[in-house]
Design an enzyme around this catalytic site. Structure first.
Site, short mmCIF file in Angstrom:
data_model
loop_
_atom_site.label_atom_id
_atom_site.label_comp_id
_atom_site.label_asym_id
_atom_site.label_seq_id
_atom_site.Cartn_x
_atom_site.Cartn_y
_atom_site.Cartn_z
N SER A 150 0.76 -0.86 0.21
CA SER A 150 0.02 0.20 -0.23
C SER A 150 0.71 1.11 0.17
O SER A 150 2.13 1.48 0.36
CB SER A 150 -0.68 0.17 1.58
OG SER A 150 -1.33 1.73 1.52
N TYR A 203 -1.68 0.02 10.29
CA TYR A 203 -1.77 -0.66 9.08
C TYR A 203 -0.35 -0.29 8.31
O TYR A 203 0.08 -1.24 7.26
CB TYR A 203 -3.26 0.03 8.20
CG TYR A 203 -3.10 -0.42 6.97
CD1 TYR A 203 -3.33 -1.33 6.40
CD2 TYR A 203 -2.78 0.39 6.05
CE1 TYR A 203 -4.03 -2.63 5.62
CE2 TYR A 203 -3.27 0.14 5.01
CZ TYR A 203 -3.22 -0.80 3.73
OH TYR A 203 -4.04 -1.11 2.92
#
Length: 247
Positions: A142, A152
């Site tokens: 990501s 995350y």
């Protein structure tokens, strides 16, 4: 892409989102795609939508034995595995928090899926991919892996590291390992979870001032698993419209 015909792809998190889009794209190229997902009912609906080249399988990527058994079963039935896409992950806005705020239990669960899931699936598939011409693994990282201070982003930074590590480790088996780092891609999930202000902020970081689309990620994936990328391994390719660029 004719070289992908009659080959076998395993896609984790295949019921929806990127996994579903990957399944459609690879099946359209003539591949047999196995959509692995915790939500078997949703995976079956997606497989039915894709057509006869797709099938659903229940699986929790954080369960090492389950992934070992699943990859072994797929290889036994189809003769091997050619493509593995480690797409399953916990990525909701709820998970994009500092570790202290998210809490150790939820952080641990996210790491089990986002990090250990990549490890378990890669090691489980490896024996059945080794020596197969064009064998390739694509991990999903990501843009949050670049400079994020949230839990995350840390998990997706680990995916970048695993991509390099496994590229070295599996290179002798003829398996290429790369990753994609999507930016702001306007999937249904993103539209539902992110406020217009947040989306506008991220879009403001982009050089390409249009909305990111699932097809942008699909196109990058198709290239990474194709013969055109046969000299590419260990790389994480950012598909983010130029956001988070670094020198």
């Amino acid at each position: 892409m004719t070289s992908l015909q009659q080959r076998v792809a395993v896609i984790t998190g295949g019921a929806r989102g990127f996994g579903k889009a990957f399944g459609h794209a690879l099946a359209d190229q003539g591949m047999k795609v196995i959509l692995v997902d915790l939500d078997l009912a949703a995976a079956r609906l997606t497989a039915a939508e894709i057509g006869p080249n797709a099938e659903a399988a229940a699986g929790d990527v954080s369960d090492e034995q389950a992934m070992h058994d699943l990859m072994q079963d797929i290889a036994k039935r189809y003769g091997g595995i050619d493509i593995l896409i480690n797409n399953a992950g916990i990525h909701s806005a709820e998970a994009n928090k500092p570790i202290g705020e998210l809490g150790t239990a939820r952080t641990r669960r996210m790491f089990e899926v986002n990090i250990w899931g990549v490890i378990y699936c890669t090691l489980a598939a490896r024996p059945f991919m080794a020596g197969r011409e064009g064998a390739a693994i694509v991990n999903i990282s990501s843009m949050a892996a670049y400079g994020s201070q949230m839990a995350y982003g840390v998990s997706k930074l680990a995916v970048r590291g695993l991509t390099v590590s496994f590229a070295h480790e599996l290179g002798g088996d003829g398996i290429r390992v790369n990753a994609l780092a999507p930016g702001l891609i306007l999937t249904d999930t993103i539209r539902n979870e992110l406020s217009p202000d947040v989306m506008a902020h991220v879009k403001g970081m982009q050089i390409v001032k249009r909305d990111g689309a699932e097809q942008d990620i699909v196109s990058a994936m198709l290239w990474l698993v194709s013969p055109g990328a046969s000299f590419v391994t260990g790389e994480t390719i950012r598909v983010s419209g130029g956001a988070t660029l670094q020198v």
